[in-house]
Design a protein around this motif. Structure first.
Motif, PDB file in Angstrom:
ATOM      1  N   LEU A   1      -0.210 -56.471 -72.813  1.00  0.00           N
ATOM      2  CA  LEU A   1      -1.498 -56.202 -73.699  1.00  0.00           C
ATOM      3  C   LEU A   1      -1.278 -54.977 -74.618  1.00  0.00           C
ATOM      4  CD1 LEU A   1      -4.452 -57.028 -74.608  1.00  0.00           C
ATOM      5  CD2 LEU A   1      -5.240 -55.209 -72.697  1.00  0.00           C
ATOM      6  N   THR A   2      -1.171 -55.423 -75.862  1.00  0.00           N
ATOM      7  CA  THR A   2      -0.876 -54.341 -76.919  1.00  0.00           C
ATOM      8  C   THR A   2      -2.300 -53.994 -77.583  1.00  0.00           C
ATOM      9  OG1 THR A   2       1.254 -55.255 -77.483  1.00  0.00           O
ATOM     10  CG2 THR A   2       0.126 -53.929 -79.004  1.00  0.00           C
ATOM     11  N   GLU A   3      -2.593 -52.777 -77.601  1.00  0.00           N
ATOM     12  CA  GLU A   3      -3.847 -52.079 -77.884  1.00  0.00           C
ATOM     13  C   GLU A   3      -3.575 -50.929 -78.888  1.00  0.00           C
ATOM     14  OE1 GLU A   3      -7.462 -52.519 -79.233  1.00  0.00           O
ATOM     15  OE2 GLU A   3      -7.222 -53.742 -77.131  1.00  0.00           O
ATOM     16  N   ALA A   4      -4.072 -50.853 -80.011  1.00  0.00           N
ATOM     17  CA  ALA A   4      -3.528 -49.604 -80.896  1.00  0.00           C
ATOM     18  C   ALA A   4      -2.215 -49.081 -80.891  1.00  0.00           C
ATOM     19  CB  ALA A   4      -4.732 -48.592 -80.257  1.00  0.00           C
ATOM     20  N   GLY A   5      -1.492 -50.460 -81.092  1.00  0.00           N
ATOM     21  CA  GLY A   5       0.058 -49.801 -80.914  1.00  0.00           C
ATOM     22  C   GLY A   5       0.538 -49.690 -79.738  1.00  0.00           C
ATOM     23  N   VAL A   6       0.028 -49.641 -78.559  1.00  0.00           N
ATOM     24  CA  VAL A   6       0.617 -49.400 -77.290  1.00  0.00           C
ATOM     25  C   VAL A   6       0.653 -50.494 -76.379  1.00  0.00           C
ATOM     26  CG1 VAL A   6       0.076 -47.970 -75.438  1.00  0.00           C
ATOM     27  CG2 VAL A   6      -0.475 -46.906 -77.611  1.00  0.00           C
ATOM     28  N   THR A   7       1.503 -50.905 -75.827  1.00  0.00           N
ATOM     29  CA  THR A   7       1.760 -51.969 -74.860  1.00  0.00           C
ATOM     30  C   THR A   7       1.703 -51.781 -73.527  1.00  0.00           C
ATOM     31  OG1 THR A   7       2.973 -53.254 -76.437  1.00  0.00           O
ATOM     32  CG2 THR A   7       3.044 -53.967 -74.349  1.00  0.00           C
ATOM     33  N   GLU A   8       0.589 -52.340 -72.817  1.00  0.00           N
ATOM     34  CA  GLU A   8       0.388 -52.134 -71.489  1.00  0.00           C
ATOM     35  C   GLU A   8       0.554 -53.413 -70.656  1.00  0.00           C
ATOM     36  OE1 GLU A   8      -2.930 -48.578 -72.030  1.00  0.00           O
ATOM     37  OE2 GLU A   8      -3.578 -50.566 -71.483  1.00  0.00           O
ATOM     38  N   THR A   9       0.644 -53.358 -69.233  1.00  0.00           N
ATOM     39  CA  THR A   9       0.760 -54.382 -68.550  1.00  0.00           C
ATOM     40  C   THR A   9      -0.359 -54.349 -67.416  1.00  0.00           C
ATOM     41  OG1 THR A   9       3.212 -53.934 -68.576  1.00  0.00           O
ATOM     42  CG2 THR A   9       2.414 -55.577 -66.955  1.00  0.00           C
ATOM     43  N   TRP A  10      -1.270 -55.723 -67.448  1.00  0.00           N
ATOM     44  CA  TRP A  10      -2.226 -55.541 -66.594  1.00  0.00           C
ATOM     45  C   TRP A  10      -2.245 -56.954 -65.824  1.00  0.00           C
ATOM     46  CZ3 TRP A  10      -5.709 -52.002 -65.824  1.00  0.00           C
ATOM     47  CH2 TRP A  10      -5.600 -50.901 -66.674  1.00  0.00           C
ATOM     48  N   ALA A  11      -3.244 -56.908 -64.741  1.00  0.00           N
ATOM     49  CA  ALA A  11      -3.270 -58.037 -63.827  1.00  0.00           C
ATOM     50  C   ALA A  11      -4.802 -57.902 -63.421  1.00  0.00           C
ATOM     51  CB  ALA A  11      -2.439 -58.266 -62.722  1.00  0.00           C
ATOM     52  N   GLY A  12      -5.485 -58.952 -62.692  1.00  0.00           N
ATOM     53  CA  GLY A  12      -6.623 -58.714 -62.051  1.00  0.00           C
ATOM     54  C   GLY A  12      -7.106 -59.871 -61.483  1.00  0.00           C
ATOM     55  N   THR A  13      -8.517 -59.545 -60.780  1.00  0.00           N
ATOM     56  CA  THR A  13      -9.131 -60.467 -59.939  1.00  0.00           C
ATOM     57  C   THR A  13     -10.514 -60.133 -60.160  1.00  0.00           C
ATOM     58  OG1 THR A  13      -9.431 -59.286 -57.910  1.00  0.00           O
ATOM     59  CG2 THR A  13      -7.299 -60.553 -58.130  1.00  0.00           C
ATOM     60  N   ALA A  14     -11.646 -61.033 -59.507  1.00  0.00           N
ATOM     61  CA  ALA A  14     -12.856 -60.525 -59.604  1.00  0.00           C
ATOM     62  C   ALA A  14     -13.450 -59.195 -59.126  1.00  0.00           C
ATOM     63  CB  ALA A  14     -13.691 -61.749 -58.868  1.00  0.00           C
TER      64      ALA A  14
END
Length: 749
Positions: free
Chosen positions: A38-51
Motif C-alpha cells: 500500500l502506497t500512501e503519501a509516497g511511502v510503500t507499506e505492507t499490510w494484511a488483516g482479518t476481522a
C-alpha cells in the motif's frame, strides 16, 4: 421476526408487522485481507488483516488490533534480536523477505520467522532448519508497545498486554515446540517488560527431528468497550448487472482500529451472499478511511469513501476505487479527488445507473468545506456547501469537474443521491440534502443531469411549512420520475437551533414525482410517519426502489438505546405495508446502520459487533405471493377479460382490461369489495346477463371508455387489509347493456 429480534423493543414502534418474507441473515464468511503493498503519501507499506486485527510487515512485524471507538491505536511490534542454540548464532544478519497471500516470512540464515494471518489470531512461528550448538535454544525479541504486561517467567503460559486503564488488549499465547515427526514440548516464556524470550530445552532438541517449529499465537485479547459503538456504523450495498445468470451484490463496510483509524473493505458476492470475495481494502494507519458508498454503472463497480489524514495538515479527501464487475481480483488501487488548497470534502454518496450502455457516468455528491480560516485543516463549518462530480470509471480521467449543488451563507449538509437512475443515456439523478434556513434544518432536492446540469426548481418537504420540526439526514431512492425520501425529524422546541445530530424522534417517508426532463417536481404526496418515540433515537440510513412495480420502496433505518437495525416496505403513497421489522438486535451488541439495494427485491447489509467479534451480515426480502386471479361467473357478451399487476396492497398500477367487445361499445366498469351473482331481468339488459359484484360493496364505477377494447389502472392504498377485489364490465352495445364475467383479484400485504 428473525432470531436476532428482541420483542421488548417493539413498543417503541408505532406499528410492527412481521415480515414473513424476510430471509434469515447470512454471515459473510470472515474474509482475510491478503498480504499486499500500500502506497500512501509516497511511502510503500505492507499490510494484511482479518476481522479482529491488521498487521504491517514493512518493517518489524506490527500487530494492530481493531478496538472500535478506542481513543487511539494500540500497536504491538516485535523485533527479533537473537536466536541462539548454545553459543551458536542462527540469524546470520538481515533477513530475506517473502510472502504469499496470508503468510509473511523473514528468512534468516538458519531460522525462518513466519507469520500466518489467521481468523483466530496472528500465528508467529520460528522454524529452525538444522541443529545449532549444544544447549538450550533461545529466541529473544524486543516488544515495542504502549501496552504493559506483568513481568513473568520463565514459565509456560500466555501473556496479556493491557492499557493504562487495565483493559486487556493483546494476548501473546503460550508457546509450544514441534519437531518434524510431531514431537511436542511446552516452552518457557520470559517477559521482563521490554524483552520477551522463548526457551527450548537442549535435551529435547538433541532428540528432535528437524526442522523444529516454535509456535505462539498473537491475538486481540478483547475489544475495547466504552458503551459506544465499535465503529461499524458504515455499510453500503449495491446491485450489479441483471444480465448475468445470478444477481451480484457489492457490500462495503468499515473496520475501526480506533477513533482515528478506520479501514474500508469491499466484498462481492452472489445475491444469496454466497461465494463472497474480498476485492478491495484500504488498510494502513496513516489515514482514517470511512463513509464508504458504492454503486454500479455500465458494467463497473464504483466505491467512494472519505480519506482523512489526522496528523499534520488534517485534510479530508474523496477516493474512488473502480473496476469491471467481472474483475474479482483483490486490488488496492484508488484515485483521489483533489480539492483546491484550503478546502476539504467528506460525507460522500454515489448514484449509478440501472442499465449498461456506452460510457455511463456515476454521480458523487458530498459535503464541501471552506477551511481556509483554519489553514486548510478540516472542520465542519457553519456554512458548508454541497458539491457534486461525475465519476467515469471507463475514462483515463476518472473524476470530472466538480460543481455546486448548494452554496452561500446557509449551512448545507448530509447530501444523498438515488443509487440508480433509469439507465437511459440522459437519465438524471435526484440529490437531496439538509439546509439550515431561518434557524431550522429543511430538506432540499434538485434534479442533476447526466451532463452535470442542475435544475433551478427544487423539491422540499411539506413539513417545511411548519416551524415545529428540523428535517435531517435524508436518503432518497427512485428512478424514471418516481422518488421517495426518508428522513428524521427533531422537535424544534427541544432543539431551537440546528445541531449536528442525524437522529430524530420521528421518521417520515415522503413521495413525489419528477419525470425525466421535467423542469419541476409534481405529484408531491403528504409525508407519512413511519415510526416515533419520545426521544431522538431514530436515523434514516437507506432506501431502495422496486423498479418492476414502480410502486414500492424499502426503507432501512437505525435506532439507539438499545442499538437495532430495522426495515419496512412502503407503497406508492409512502405508507408502510410491511413492517417496521427488526433486522438485527442483540442486547449488548452494536450494529451498523443497515444499507439496502435492489430493483426487484431488496438486499440488506449491516455489521453487528459484540465484545468478542464483529460480523458482516447480508439479508434479503421477497414480496409475499398472492393466490391466482380467477375469471368467474357467466357472461352475456363474448368479451375477453385480463389482468396485470402485483396483487400487492400499496401498488399504484393494477390494470383490468376488456378486449373483443362489440364495435363502438361503451364500458361501465364496476370495482367492488364483494362478489354477487344476481340475474338482471330488466328492460334494456341483455338476456342471461348477471350482476357478479355486490351492489352494496361497490368501491367505484371506473371512468367511462368507448371501443372494442378498454383498460383501467387503479391504485390499492396501503391502509387496506388483505382482501379480494372484484371487477365486472357492463357494456352498452348501442341497444342494450351486456355483462362480462367477473375478475377476482386477491391482494396481500
Amino acid at each position: 421476526m428473525n432470531a436476532h429480534a428482541a420483542a421488548s423493543f417493539a413498543p417503541l414502534l408505532s406499528a410492527a408487522v412481521a415480515l414473513s418474507q424476510a430471509a434469515v441473515p447470512v454471515a459473510l464468511k470472515d474474509l482475510r485481507v491478503p498480504v499486499h503493498e500500500l502506497t500512501e503519501a509516497g511511502v510503500t507499506e505492507t499490510w494484511a488483516g482479518t476481522a479482529s486485527y491488521k498487521v504491517g510487515f514493512h518493517g518489524d512485524m506490527t500487530f494492530v488490533p481493531y478496538l472500535g471507538d478506542y481513543p487511539r491505536n494500540q500497536p504491538w511490534s516485535w523485533h527479533t534480536t537473537a536466536v541462539r542454540a548454545g553459543s551458536a548464532d542462527l540469524l546470520g544478519g538481515e533477513p530475506q523477505r517473502w510472502h504469499s497471500d496470508h503468510r509473511y516470512e523473514y528468512r534468516y540464515a538458519d531460522v525462518t520467522e513466519a507469520y500466518d494471518v489467521g481468523a483466530d489470531g496472528l500465528e508467529q512461528t520460528f522454524v529452525i532448519a538444522r541443529p545449532g550448538g549444544a544447549g538450550d535454544l533461545v529466541v529473544t525479541g524486543t516488544v515495542a508497545t504502549a501496552l504493559t504486561a506483568v513481568p513473568s517467567g520463565p514459565c509456560h503460559g500466555a501473556l496479556v498486554f493491557r492499557d493504562a486503564d487495565g483493559a486487556a488488549i493483546v494476548g501473546y499465547g503460550a508457546a509450544t515446540a514441534v519437531d518434524a515427526r510431531g514431537g511436542r514440548i511446552a516452552l518457557a516464556t520470559t517477559w521482563d517488560g521490554s524483552e520477551l524470550s522463548l526457551r527450548v530445552p537442549g535435551d529435547w532438541l538433541a532428540a528432535a527431528h528437524y526442522p523444529v517449529t516454535i509456535d505462539p499465537l498473537l491475538t486481540r485479547s478483547s475489544m475495547y468497550s466504552s458503551g459506544a459503538s465499535y465503529g461499524v456504523r458504515e455499510t453500503s450495498i449495491a446491485q450489479g448487472s441483471l444480465a448475468v445468470s445470478s444477481d451480484i451484490v457489492l457490500v462495503t463496510y468499515t473496520r475501526r482500529a480506533s477513533q482515528f483509524d478506520d479501514d474500508v473493505l469491499a466484498v462481492s458476492s452472489l445475491g444469496d451472499f454466497s461465494q463472497a470475495q474480498l476485492i478491495y481494502a484500504a488498510l494502513g494507519t496513516t489515514t482514517d478511511d470511512d463513509d464508504p458508498c458504492c454503486a454500479w454503472a455500465d458494467g463497473y463497480w464504483a466505491i467512494v469513501y472519505r480519506s482523512y489524514r489526522p496528523t499534520g495538515l488534517r485534510s479530508s479527501r474523496l477516493r474512488a476505487h473502480t473496476r469491471l464487475q467481472s474483475d474479482t481480483a483483490y486490488r488496492t488501487t484508488y484515485t483521489e479527488h483533489t480539492q483546491p488548497l484550503g478546502y476539504n470534502a467528506w460525507r460522500p454518496d454515489i448514484g449509478g445507473s440501472r442499465s449498461s450502455g456506452t460510457a455511463r457516468s456515476l454521480l458523487v455528491v458530498y459535503q464541501y468545506e471552506d477551511n481556509t480560516a483554519t489553514s486548510g485543516n478540516w472542520a465542519n463549518t457553519p456554512s458548508s456547501d454541497v458539491h457534486a462530480v461525475l465519476l467515469r470509471p471507463w475514462s483515463s480521467s476518472i473524476w470530472g469537474q466538480a460543481f455546486a449543488l448548494a452554496s452561500g451563507a446557509d449551512d448545507h449538509e448530509r447530501p444523498a443521491v438515488n443509487q440508480q437512475n433509469h439507465g437511459d443515456p440522459t437519465s438524471p439523478w435526484i440529490a437531496v440534502w439538509q439546509s439550515a434556513v431561518n434557524g431550522r434544518w429543511q430538506l432540499t432536492g434538485r434534479m442533476v443531469g447526466s451532463s452535470a446540469s442542475v435544475s433551478s426548481a427544487a423539491w422540499s418537504s411539506d413539513l417545511a411549512a411548519s416551524a415545529a420540526e428540523h428535517e435531517v439526514a435524508p436518503a432518497v431512492a427512485g428512478s424514471n420520475g418516481r422518488y421517495a425520501v426518508v428522513f428524521a425529524t427533531q422537535d424544534a422546541v427541544v432543539n431551537p437551533t440546528p445541531n449536528g445530530s442525524d437522529r430524530g424522534e420521528r421518521l417520515f417517508v415522503e413521495r413525489f414525482d419528477w419525470p425525466d426532463g421535467a423542469t419541476a417536481p409534481s405529484g408531491d404526496k403528504p409525508p407519512v410517519e413511519l415510526v416515533s418515540a419520545p426521544s431522538a433515537i431514530y436515523a434514516a440510513s437507506d432506501i431502495t426502489f422496486n423498479t418492476g412495480t414502480r410502486s414500492f420502496f424499502t426503507v432501512a433505518f437505525y435506532s439507539v438505546s438499545p442499538a437495532a437495525a430495522w426495515c419496512a416496505r412502503v407503497g406508492y403513497n409512502g405508507a408502510a405495508v410491511e413492517g417496521p421489522e427488526l433486522l438485527y438486535q442483540t442486547i449488548g451488541d452494536s450494529v451498523s446502520w443497515p444499507a439496502c439495494t435492489g430493483t426487484s427485491w431488496p438486499w440488506f447489509a449491516y455489521v453487528a459487533a459484540s465484545s468478542a467479534s464483529q460480523t458482516v451480515y447480508g439479508q434479503t426480502m421477497s414480496f409475499p405471493s398472492a393466490p391466482p386471479v380467477t375469471f368467474d361467473g357467466s357472461a352475456c357478451v363474448p368479451a375477453s377479460l385480463s389482468f396485470s399487476g402485483t396483487q400487492l396492497i400499496g401498488s399504484e398500477f393494477e390494470t383490468c382490461s376488456v378486449d373483443f367487445a362489440p364495435a363502438s361499445a361503451g364500458h361501465f366498469a364496476l370495482l367492488a369489495a364483494a362478489p354477487a351473482d344476481l340475474p338482471m331481468i330488466y328492460p334494456g339488459v341483455g338476456a342471461n346477463c348477471r350482476l357478479l359484484v355486490d351492489s352494496n360493496a361497490i368501491l367505484a364505477m371506473l371512468p367511462f371508455q368507448l371501443g372494442t377494447s378498454a383498460s383501467w389502472t387503479f391504485g390499492v392504498p396501503e391502509f387496506l387489509p388483505a382482501l379480494t377485489l372484484y371487477f365486472q364490465d357492463w357494456i352498452f352495445d348501442g341497444t342494450e347493456f351486456l355483462s362480462t364475467k367477473r375478475t377476482s383479484v386477491p391482494y396481500v400485504r
